[in-house]
Design a protein around this motif. Structure first.
Motif, mmCIF file in Angstrom:
data_model
loop_
_atom_site.group_PDB
_atom_site.id
_atom_site.type_symbol
_atom_site.label_atom_id
_atom_site.label_comp_id
_atom_site.label_asym_id
_atom_site.label_seq_id
_atom_site.Cartn_x
_atom_site.Cartn_y
_atom_site.Cartn_z
ATOM 1 N N ARG A 1 0.829 -1.207 0.000
ATOM 2 C CA ARG A 1 0.000 0.000 0.000
ATOM 3 C C ARG A 1 0.861 1.253 0.000
ATOM 4 N NH1 ARG A 1 -4.211 0.299 4.750
ATOM 5 N NH2 ARG A 1 -2.367 0.973 5.912
ATOM 6 N N ALA B 1 0.766 3.678 -3.314
ATOM 7 C CA ALA B 1 0.273 5.039 -3.070
ATOM 8 C C ALA B 1 1.347 6.065 -3.388
ATOM 9 C CB ALA B 1 -0.197 5.181 -1.629
ATOM 10 N N TRP C 1 -2.637 10.318 0.263
ATOM 11 C CA TRP C 1 -1.407 9.539 0.462
ATOM 12 C C TRP C 1 -1.117 9.368 1.956
ATOM 13 C CZ3 TRP C 1 3.016 11.190 2.993
ATOM 14 C CH2 TRP C 1 4.115 10.321 2.925
ATOM 15 N N LEU D 1 -3.171 6.659 3.420
ATOM 16 C CA LEU D 1 -2.834 5.314 2.970
ATOM 17 C C LEU D 1 -1.549 4.796 3.605
ATOM 18 C CD1 LEU D 1 -3.764 5.651 -0.795
ATOM 19 C CD2 LEU D 1 -4.964 4.309 0.932
ATOM 20 N N THR E 1 -9.503 4.213 4.025
ATOM 21 C CA THR E 1 -8.532 3.870 2.983
ATOM 22 C C THR E 1 -9.210 3.773 1.620
ATOM 23 O OG1 THR E 1 -8.822 1.521 3.500
ATOM 24 C CG2 THR E 1 -7.017 2.663 4.585
ATOM 25 N N GLY E 2 -10.449 3.274 1.602
ATOM 26 C CA GLY E 2 -11.177 3.222 0.335
ATOM 27 C C GLY E 2 -11.418 4.606 -0.239
ATOM 28 N N TRP F 1 -8.079 5.895 -1.692
ATOM 29 C CA TRP F 1 -7.811 5.336 -3.020
ATOM 30 C C TRP F 1 -8.695 5.993 -4.074
ATOM 31 C CZ3 TRP F 1 -3.510 3.200 -3.803
ATOM 32 C CH2 TRP F 1 -2.922 2.292 -2.918
ATOM 33 N N LEU G 1 -7.200 9.355 -5.162
ATOM 34 C CA LEU G 1 -6.077 9.198 -6.089
ATOM 35 C C LEU G 1 -6.536 8.699 -7.457
ATOM 36 C CD1 LEU G 1 -3.282 7.662 -3.828
ATOM 37 C CD2 LEU G 1 -3.601 10.043 -4.515
ATOM 38 N N ALA G 2 -7.654 7.977 -7.494
ATOM 39 C CA ALA G 2 -8.161 7.479 -8.772
ATOM 40 C C ALA G 2 -8.904 8.553 -9.560
ATOM 41 C CB ALA G 2 -9.088 6.283 -8.533
#
Length: 287
Positions: free
Chosen positions: A180, A184, A243, A246, A260-261, A264, A267-268
């Motif tokens: 992770r 990340a 970041w 994560l 954490t979801g 992510w 960042l997506a």
């Protein structure tokens, strides 16, 4: 009298429309042909590695001095691993800021340079499909910086854990949370680069775009506080905030923690949104 035979129709002089793969190849040639590109990427990689390796080396060098009051060496290492310090030193906040700033400047200059030199007029004349052209540029910028991110994140993890292993305090890549941290950290480079590209397309001035990227990617997350809900939510929506969540070890200390979801997801979403801004700005504004 004889009638002249009708002449055959003239062949169309219209050039075939450029394929998207051709535009990607052209943008790759532009970036690859600049002498500054490999030097900029190399200096960025070395700076990021220096921050991470330096942190790990300090821990290795001052291991005994920092823990002089601890009698149990095995217990010392157990606490070191339990607190997640090896993962914290695999990619440090200082290295993160350097990577984001350099990648953001790289993305901004990738498009601002063409506006400054006037090459953008020739480019849009040869390829009127502005949206496809800028999308190809965004894809190339993202690919180049993604490779940079993977290399520096992977090398940082390997080097820092090799140094810490000298004190039996390093962890393998299979350690919980290690992948992770690496993934990340690697994603920060293309995320920041596309954000810089979007700012460059909007501002069209090198200095302004680089400063704006610095404020957006580095300064803003530091200004936003975790003590208030609206500020914490805004901080979670920044790449640095995602970041930080994560790579965080243990129980989150913030009164308004992020999942954490959700990190992510941040960042997506940044890359496609930044690319869309760059495409829209180039397509709608006059030269």
């Amino acid at each position: 009298m004889t009638t002249a035979a009708p002449s055959p129709p003239l062949a169309s002089a219209t050039e075939p429309r450029a394929r998207f793969v051709d535009l990607v190849a052209a943008e790759w040639i532009k970036i690859r042909s600049l002498r500054s590109t490999p030097w900029a990427l190399l200096i960025t990689a070395l700076a990021v590695l220096a921050f991470n390796v330096g942190e790990a080396y300090d821990t290795y060098r001052y291991w005994s001095a920092d823990e002089a009051d601890e009698a149990d060496e095995a217990g010392r290492r157990a606490r070191f691993l339990r607190d997640g310090i090896p993962l914290q030193e695999a990619f440090t906040p200082n290295a993160t800021m350097v990577l984001m700033l350099a990648a953001g400047a790289f993305g901004a200059l990738a498009i601002v340079g063409e506006y400054r030199s006037g090459l953008i007029r020739t480019t849009f004349t040869a390829v009127p499909a502005r949206r496809s052209l800028v999308a190809a540029k965004a894809l190339v910028v993202a690919a180049v910086t993604a490779v940079l991110g993977v290399l520096v994140a992977g090398a940082s993890f390997w080097l820092t854990q090799a140094i810490l292993s000298g004190r039996d305090a390093g962890v393998p890549i299979g350690h919980p949370g290690a992948w992770r941290v690496v993934v990340a950290s690697a994603l920060l480079a293309p995320v920041a680069a596309l954000a810089g590209l979007a700012l460059g397309a909007l501002l069209r001035h090198a200095g302004s775009a680089v400063v704006a990227a610095f404020v957006l990617l580095v300064v803003l997350p530091g200004v936003l506080s975790d003590e208030r809900h609206w500020s914490a939510v805004a901080g979670h929506a920044t790449p640095y905030g995602a970041w930080a969540r994560l790579v965080e070890t243990g129980v989150p200390q913030s009164p308004y923690p992020w999942t954490t979801g959700g990190a992510w997801l941040v960042l997506a979403l940044w890359p496609p949104l930044a690319a869309a801004v760059a495409v829209f700005a180039a397509d709608r504004r006059d030269l």
